[in-house]
Design an enzyme around this catalytic site. Structure first.
Site, PDB file in Angstrom:
ATOM      1  N   GLU A   1       0.836  -1.200   0.000  1.00 19.54           N
ATOM      2  CA  GLU A   1       0.000   0.000   0.000  1.00 19.54           C
ATOM      3  C   GLU A   1       0.872   1.251   0.000  1.00 19.54           C
ATOM      4  OE1 GLU A   1      -2.701   2.455   3.174  1.00 19.54           O
ATOM      5  OE2 GLU A   1      -2.501   0.294   3.453  1.00 19.54           O
TER       6      GLU A   1
ATOM      7  N   ASP B   1       0.844   3.791  -3.153  1.00 19.31           N
ATOM      8  CA  ASP B   1       0.452   5.180  -2.950  1.00 19.31           C
ATOM      9  C   ASP B   1       1.398   6.114  -3.709  1.00 19.31           C
ATOM     10  OD1 ASP B   1      -0.968   7.389  -1.436  1.00 19.31           O
ATOM     11  OD2 ASP B   1       1.053   7.656  -0.656  1.00 19.31           O
TER      12      ASP B   1
ATOM     13  N   ASN C   1      -7.331   1.117   0.367  1.00 16.14           N
ATOM     14  CA  ASN C   1      -5.981   0.663   0.726  1.00 16.14           C
ATOM     15  C   ASN C   1      -5.553  -0.520  -0.142  1.00 16.14           C
ATOM     16  OD1 ASN C   1      -6.033   2.584   2.707  1.00 16.14           O
ATOM     17  ND2 ASN C   1      -6.401   1.160   4.382  1.00 16.14           N
TER      18      ASN C   1
ATOM     19  N   GLU D   1      -4.519   0.628  -3.619  1.00 14.98           N
ATOM     20  CA  GLU D   1      -3.142   1.115  -3.653  1.00 14.98           C
ATOM     21  C   GLU D   1      -2.151  -0.043  -3.581  1.00 14.98           C
ATOM     22  OE1 GLU D   1      -3.282   5.613  -1.830  1.00 14.98           O
ATOM     23  OE2 GLU D   1      -3.068   3.953  -0.417  1.00 14.98           O
TER      24      GLU D   1
END
Length: 259
Positions: free
Chosen positions: A63, A67, A132, A135
């Site tokens: 994650e 991101d 989440n 990502e």
């Protein structure tokens, strides 16, 4: 079908994980090579899984990587889509696309939310579960197939199908309402404190406001009115809550201590 996908399709019947590979092929537009990365991307920490080495096995590291990659990919797409726009406009447009609520909705649109593995008996406060995981999947794609596949997936499977980028770019977002909604959901206090009021060179007032959540200063914002300074401070606070996991968890934990 590309030559690469054709080769992967020929190999597919000989793979033990062929059903999962087909599911990802339909979702992503290509076959995964290292399927373990995608399985890890779908593993929520509530499963309490561990690798053979004893290291916790969940999607938080992917994650984190996803991101950063997502910001870069969307930033590049927005940069080329609006060749005459300035930095502030581009930043705001990217923020609208990658905010957690948007990612959660997109994860649901492509069916990713149904593949997440979590402990249903664990009462987690995390309301961004699907976002989440989205990502984390970007992080898995990056490690498995590289930046180009990430960009193709976001452009063809996400933006072209689910996002009107021109409409979204000019759409007003009430960041203060979004932050208030988050605080109400988490049952934490929200306070806006005016730090100072100064004058610009042309004599216009300039307000500087800070956002305090459950006693924690989260962000500041300046504007030519109190309303504008609240909006900018709220936008910065939402961005920090998304990226600063330590602060996010401290605020949540402080709620439980107060209880």
């Amino acid at each position: 079908m590309s030559a690469e996908n054709l080769i992967d399709a020929i190999k597919l019947p000989f793979r033990k994980d062929r059903e999962l590979c087909r599911a990802f092929r339909d979702m992503l537009g290509f076959y995964p090579h290292k399927i373990s990365l995608y399985q890890e991307a779908l593993m929520h920490k509530s499963m309490l899984a561990h690798a053979k080495s004893g290291i916790p096995l969940n999607n938080e590291r992917l994650e984190f990587l996803g991101d950063a990659v997502l910001d870069a990919v969307v930033g590049e797409i927005v940069f080329h889509h609006f060749p005459k726009k300035r930095e502030g406009f581009l930043t705001n447009t990217r923020s609208k696309i990658v905010q957690r609520e948007s990612l959660g909705r997109l994860a649901t649109e492509i069916g990713l939310d149904k593949l997440i593995r979590r402990n249903e008996h664990n009462q987690t406060h995390n309301s961004y579960l699907a976002g989440n995981a989205f990502e984390a999947i970007i992080g898995a794609i990056y490690l498995d197939r590289g930046y180009g596949h990430c960009k193709t997936f976001i452009r063809k499977k996400i933006i072209h199908r689910f996002i009107d980028i021109d409409k979204l770019a000019y759409q007003e977002v009430n960041f203060k309402s979004k932050l208030l909604e988050w605080c109400q959901k988490q049952k934490v206090s929200l306070e806006y404190i005016l730090l100072d009021e100064t004058k610009t060179e042309d004599g216009s007032p300039l307000f500087n406001t800070k956002v305090v959540i459950n006693g924690y200063e989260c962000a500041r914002g300046k504007g030519y009115s109190k309303k504008e300074s609240h909006q900018k401070a709220s936008r910065n606070a939402l961005h920090r809550l998304k990226h600063d996991r330590k602060l996010h968890d401290e605020i949540i934990n402080s709620k439980h201590v107060a209880d």
